[in-house]
Design an enzyme around this catalytic site. Structure first.
Site, mmCIF file in Angstrom:
data_model
loop_
_atom_site.group_PDB
_atom_site.id
_atom_site.type_symbol
_atom_site.label_atom_id
_atom_site.label_comp_id
_atom_site.label_asym_id
_atom_site.label_seq_id
_atom_site.Cartn_x
_atom_site.Cartn_y
_atom_site.Cartn_z
ATOM 1 N N HIS A 178 -25.835 -64.943 -14.458
ATOM 2 C CA HIS A 178 -25.055 -65.987 -14.958
ATOM 3 C C HIS A 178 -24.778 -66.898 -13.737
ATOM 4 O O HIS A 178 -24.982 -66.524 -12.594
ATOM 5 C CB HIS A 178 -23.899 -65.505 -15.554
ATOM 6 C CG HIS A 178 -22.840 -64.922 -14.698
ATOM 7 N ND1 HIS A 178 -22.954 -63.574 -14.234
ATOM 8 C CD2 HIS A 178 -21.744 -65.652 -14.083
ATOM 9 C CE1 HIS A 178 -21.874 -63.271 -13.357
ATOM 10 N NE2 HIS A 178 -21.336 -64.434 -13.265
ATOM 11 N N HIS A 201 -24.246 -71.322 -7.887
ATOM 12 C CA HIS A 201 -25.353 -70.321 -7.783
ATOM 13 C C HIS A 201 -25.265 -69.242 -8.715
ATOM 14 O O HIS A 201 -24.533 -69.061 -9.408
ATOM 15 C CB HIS A 201 -25.153 -69.711 -6.465
ATOM 16 C CG HIS A 201 -24.144 -68.901 -6.152
ATOM 17 N ND1 HIS A 201 -22.680 -69.404 -5.937
ATOM 18 C CD2 HIS A 201 -23.904 -67.605 -6.344
ATOM 19 C CE1 HIS A 201 -21.769 -68.177 -6.058
ATOM 20 N NE2 HIS A 201 -22.534 -67.339 -6.223
#
Length: 188
Positions: A37, A121
């Site tokens: 995620h 990220h």
């Protein structure tokens, strides 16, 4: 108490490509398919009342939907002594803008935010202290394209510790504003 955070879900096709980079590296704790995620805002432990306050604050966030490309691998720490291996996203601007709008709303609701700079990220692996080098992975995948993702919502996750790492469960979804071409197929 529930341990929670806000994030973006990663589509299955991108997850499959990210999982394919896994290799045998000393100290690596690779993220599983259900763990990949992009974190927007980490909250921590909240009670039921706090959870409702979070939901109300998230409902006040307005931002347009956007597209991202997941591209390249990077590292927090040094390639020979990594702390985290991550996949980058491009463009970063809409994610940073969404993060700022969300954290402004959360701060207004009384939730303190992390002081460190937000770097969007997708964590691919975490490493123990005796970590091996990821230099060859960075050389091989430093600019690899892992696919695109349409971001039409952000989610509130619950994080529960498990034997194979944390288990992330979606508690709620918060839609973003559709772009003009999604709301009017004729483009008018």
């Amino acid at each position: 108490m529930r341990r929670v955070f806000f994030g973006l879900e990663v589509p299955f096709s991108v997850k499959q490509r990210l999982l394919a980079v896994q290799t045998d590296i000393n100290g690596a704790r690779w993220q599983g398919r259900h763990q990949l995620h992009l974190t927007l805002a980490f909250i921590g432990s909240v009670d039921d009342a706090g959870l409702e306050t979070l939901r109300r604050a998230a409902c006040r966030v307005t931002a347009p939907a956007f597209e991202l490309r997941v591209q390249g691998l990077g590292v927090f720490g040094k390639p020979d002594h990594p702390r985290n291996l991550w996949a980058g996203i491009s463009p970063e601007h809409p994610v940073i803008e969404l993060h700022e709008r969300l954290t402004d709303s959360l701060s207004g609701a009384g939730f303190a935010q992390e002081k460190r700079r937000f770097r969007p990220h997708i964590t691919v692996s975490r490493f123990r202290r005796n970590a091996g080098s990821v230099a060859s992975l960075l050389d091989a995948h430093g600019s690899t394209g892992f696919g695109a993702m349409a971001v039409t919502e952000f989610v509130l996750y619950e994080s529960t510790p498990g034997a194979g790492g944390s288990v992330y469960t979606v508690l709620d979804r918060f839609p973003l504003t559709p772009s003009l071409d999604e709301t009017d197929p004729s483009g008018q």
